[in-house]
Design a protein around this motif. Structure first.
Motif, PDB file in Angstrom:
ATOM      1  N   ILE A 130      53.590   2.243  44.108  1.00 29.88           N
ATOM      2  CA  ILE A 130      54.847   2.237  43.371  1.00 29.88           C
ATOM      3  C   ILE A 130      56.052   2.030  44.279  1.00 29.88           C
ATOM      4  O   ILE A 130      57.090   1.519  43.859  1.00 29.88           O
ATOM      5  N   ASP A 131      55.938   2.386  45.575  1.00 32.82           N
ATOM      6  CA  ASP A 131      57.053   2.190  46.504  1.00 32.82           C
ATOM      7  C   ASP A 131      57.068   0.799  47.114  1.00 32.82           C
ATOM      8  O   ASP A 131      57.881   0.500  47.996  1.00 32.82           O
ATOM      9  N   GLY A 132      56.155  -0.068  46.656  1.00 35.34           N
ATOM     10  CA  GLY A 132      56.123  -1.445  47.124  1.00 35.34           C
ATOM     11  C   GLY A 132      55.209  -1.690  48.309  1.00 35.34           C
ATOM     12  O   GLY A 132      54.983  -2.848  48.692  1.00 35.34           O
ATOM     13  N   THR A 133      54.673  -0.643  48.896  1.00 36.99           N
ATOM     14  CA  THR A 133      53.765  -0.814  50.030  1.00 36.99           C
ATOM     15  C   THR A 133      52.349  -1.091  49.533  1.00 36.99           C
ATOM     16  O   THR A 133      52.011  -0.829  48.381  1.00 36.99           O
ATOM     17  N   LYS A 134      51.520  -1.620  50.436  1.00 42.39           N
ATOM     18  CA  LYS A 134      50.136  -1.938  50.113  1.00 42.39           C
ATOM     19  C   LYS A 134      49.224  -0.770  50.497  1.00 42.39           C
ATOM     20  O   LYS A 134      49.489  -0.036  51.445  1.00 42.39           O
ATOM     21  N   ALA A 162      67.585   3.964  44.942  1.00 38.25           N
ATOM     22  CA  ALA A 162      67.463   5.181  44.145  1.00 38.25           C
ATOM     23  C   ALA A 162      66.308   5.067  43.159  1.00 38.25           C
ATOM     24  O   ALA A 162      65.546   6.021  42.963  1.00 38.25           O
ATOM     25  N   ARG A 163      66.168   3.898  42.544  1.00 34.70           N
ATOM     26  CA  ARG A 163      65.081   3.700  41.586  1.00 34.70           C
ATOM     27  C   ARG A 163      63.727   3.843  42.267  1.00 34.70           C
ATOM     28  O   ARG A 163      62.830   4.533  41.773  1.00 34.70           O
ATOM     29  N   ILE A 164      63.575   3.178  43.422  1.00 36.23           N
ATOM     30  CA  ILE A 164      62.302   3.232  44.146  1.00 36.23           C
ATOM     31  C   ILE A 164      62.018   4.662  44.614  1.00 36.23           C
ATOM     32  O   ILE A 164      60.893   5.163  44.500  1.00 36.23           O
ATOM     33  N   THR A 165      63.047   5.319  45.152  1.00 39.56           N
ATOM     34  CA  THR A 165      62.881   6.703  45.619  1.00 39.56           C
ATOM     35  C   THR A 165      62.498   7.622  44.469  1.00 39.56           C
ATOM     36  O   THR A 165      61.584   8.446  44.584  1.00 39.56           O
ATOM     37  N   MET A 166      63.202   7.483  43.352  1.00 35.64           N
ATOM     38  CA  MET A 166      62.906   8.315  42.178  1.00 35.64           C
ATOM     39  C   MET A 166      61.463   8.129  41.729  1.00 35.64           C
ATOM     40  O   MET A 166      60.727   9.111  41.538  1.00 35.64           O
ATOM     41  N   GLU A 167      61.043   6.877  41.552  1.00 33.34           N
ATOM     42  CA  GLU A 167      59.708   6.611  41.012  1.00 33.34           C
ATOM     43  C   GLU A 167      58.612   7.061  41.969  1.00 33.34           C
ATOM     44  O   GLU A 167      57.631   7.675  41.551  1.00 33.34           O
ATOM     45  N   SER A 168      58.775   6.754  43.261  1.00 37.11           N
ATOM     46  CA  SER A 168      57.719   7.095  44.219  1.00 37.11           C
ATOM     47  C   SER A 168      57.619   8.604  44.424  1.00 37.11           C
ATOM     48  O   SER A 168      56.511   9.166  44.467  1.00 37.11           O
ATOM     49  N   LEU A 169      58.764   9.294  44.540  1.00 34.67           N
ATOM     50  CA  LEU A 169      58.726  10.738  44.763  1.00 34.67           C
ATOM     51  C   LEU A 169      58.350  11.500  43.495  1.00 34.67           C
ATOM     52  O   LEU A 169      57.691  12.542  43.573  1.00 34.67           O
ATOM     53  N   MET A 170      58.750  10.995  42.327  1.00 34.35           N
ATOM     54  CA  MET A 170      58.292  11.623  41.087  1.00 34.35           C
ATOM     55  C   MET A 170      56.778  11.535  40.989  1.00 34.35           C
ATOM     56  O   MET A 170      56.111  12.507  40.615  1.00 34.35           O
ATOM     57  N   GLN A 171      56.234  10.372  41.332  1.00 39.38           N
ATOM     58  CA  GLN A 171      54.783  10.218  41.288  1.00 39.38           C
ATOM     59  C   GLN A 171      54.118  11.168  42.273  1.00 39.38           C
ATOM     60  O   GLN A 171      53.095  11.803  41.951  1.00 39.38           O
TER      61      GLN A 171
END
Length: 301
Positions: free
Chosen positions: A191-195, A141-150
Motif C-alpha cells: 500500500i505504501d508503493g514499495t514492492k 499524507a494519504r500514503i502515510t495514512m493508508e500504510s500506517l492505518m493498515q
C-alpha cells in the motif's frame, strides 16, 4: 410556497422574536408576518430533537445550552467573524461525535481502550485547513495514512486472530512438500508503493494450451473458494454460472494465478494471507486466513 431550509427559517423566526436572555425567545404575534414567522419556525423543527439526540448525540439535560447557542448563532446575522466561529464549533462537534469514533472503530475495531491522538489529528486538520505549517503534502499524507492505518489495524487484528496466521503458515509449509504442488514466487505492490515478495502454491488439475492473460485482461472463470479447514465461502459452481472478471480486480493471489495460467487450465491454488485479505475480515473469511481456490480459466476476451 417553496419549502424554506432549516437555517433560513430559523433566521426569519429570530428576526421577529423578542429575546429573553439565553432562554426561549418570547413570541409577539401582532401582525400576519409575526404569526407567519412563528409558524414557519415551529414547523421547521419537526424531527429536530431526534436529530440532536440521535445524530449529534446531544444530552437533552442541556437543552438550555443548546438554545443559548441557537440564539447566538441566529442573531449573529451576517457577522462574518461570528459565522466563522460557529462554523468551527459545528465542525469541531462533528469531529468529536462522528469522525473520531468512526476512525477509532476503523483502526482499532472493538477495542474501546485505544484511540488516535486528538491533538495530532487537530494539528493536521488545522494545517490542512489553513495551508500553514504542513509537515507533509496531501499525497504524502494519504500514503502515510493508508500504510500506517493498515499497519496498526494488522497489529490490532493480530492480537485476536494470530492463530489464523500461524495455522495458515503451518498448512502452507506442509502443503509445499507434496510432490504435485508447485511453488511460484511473486512480487506485489504494497500500500505504501514499495514492492514485496511472497508466493502462491498450485496443483495442476488440467493443463490448458491457450494464451496467458495479462493483469488487465477480461476472463471467464469457474471457481470455488474455501478456507484451509474446508469451509466453502464462495463458488460459481453452485449455480453453474461462470464469472466474467478483470484479472487485476480480485485478490492478489488470485490475480497471480490467472496471469500464469494458460486458457483451458484448471488449477488448485493455495494463497497465503498477505496475498488474500490480510488483516481484513471479508464475510465469513477471518483475518489472516490462507485460502484455497479451484480456478478453471475458460476463456479470455
Amino acid at each position: 410556497m417553496k419549502k424554506l431550509t432549516f437555517v433560513a427559517a430559523m433566521a426569519i423566526a429570530a428576526a421577529t422574536f423578542t429575546s429573553c436572555g439565553n432562554g426561549t425567545p418570547s413570541a409577539n404575534l401582532k401582525s400576519d408576518v409575526d404569526s407567519m414567522s412563528y409558524a414557519i419556525g415551529l414547523t421547521q423543527t419537526q424531527g429536530l430533537k431526534e436529530y440532536l439526540v440521535d445524530r449529534l448525540q446531544i444530552d437533552t439535560a442541556y437543552m438550555n445550552d443548546f438554545i443559548k447557542g441557537l440564539n447566538d448563532g441566529a442573531n449573529a446575522g451576517d457577522d462574518k467573524k461570528k459565522a466563522a466561529y460557529y462554523a468551527g464549533i459545528q465542525i469541531g462537534q462533528q469531529i468529536s461525535t462522528q469522525m473520531m469514533p468512526g476512525i477509532n472503530r476503523e483502526v482499532f475495531g472493538t477495542d474501546s481502550t485505544k484511540t488516535i491522538s486528538l491533538k495530532n489529528f487537530m494539528a493536521g486538520f488545522v494545517a490542512g485547513t489553513t495551508g500553514k505549517d504542513q509537515k507533509m503534502d496531501m499525497e504524502q499524507a494519504r500514503i502515510t495514512m493508508e500504510s500506517l492505518m493498515q499497519k496498526v489495524k494488522a497489529e490490532t487484528a493480530l492480537k485476536e486472530f494470530g492463530p489464523n496466521k500461524e495455522a495458515g503458515e503451518k498448512f502452507l509449509a506442509e502443503n509445499g512438500k507434496k510432490d504435485d504442488v508447485k511453488t511460484l514466487e511473486v512480487e506485489y505492490d504494497q500500500i505504501d508503493g514499495t514492492k514485496a515478495k511472497s508466493f502462491i502454491q498450485y496443483r495442476v488439475i488440467k493443463e490448458g494450451s491457450g494464451a496467458m492473460p495479462k493483469d488487465t485482461s477480461m476472463v471467464k472463470v469457474h471457481y470455488e473458494g474455501r478456507t484451509i479447514d474446508g469451509n466453502v465461502f464462495d463458488s460459481s459452481y453452485k449455480n453453474n454460472q461462470p464469472v466474467d472478471m478483470r484479472v487485476n480486480q480480485v485478490i492478489k493471489g488470485f490475480t497471480q494465478a490467472l496471469v500464469h495460467m494458460p486458457v483451458g487450465s484448471t488449477w488448485e491454488v493455495f494463497i497465503p494471507q498477505e496475498l488474500a485479505y490480510g488483516e481484513r475480515q471479508a464475510g465469513e473469511i477471518k483475518p489472516f486466513s490462507a485460502l484455497i481456490f479451484k480456478i478453471e480459466l475458460q476463456s479470455m476476451k
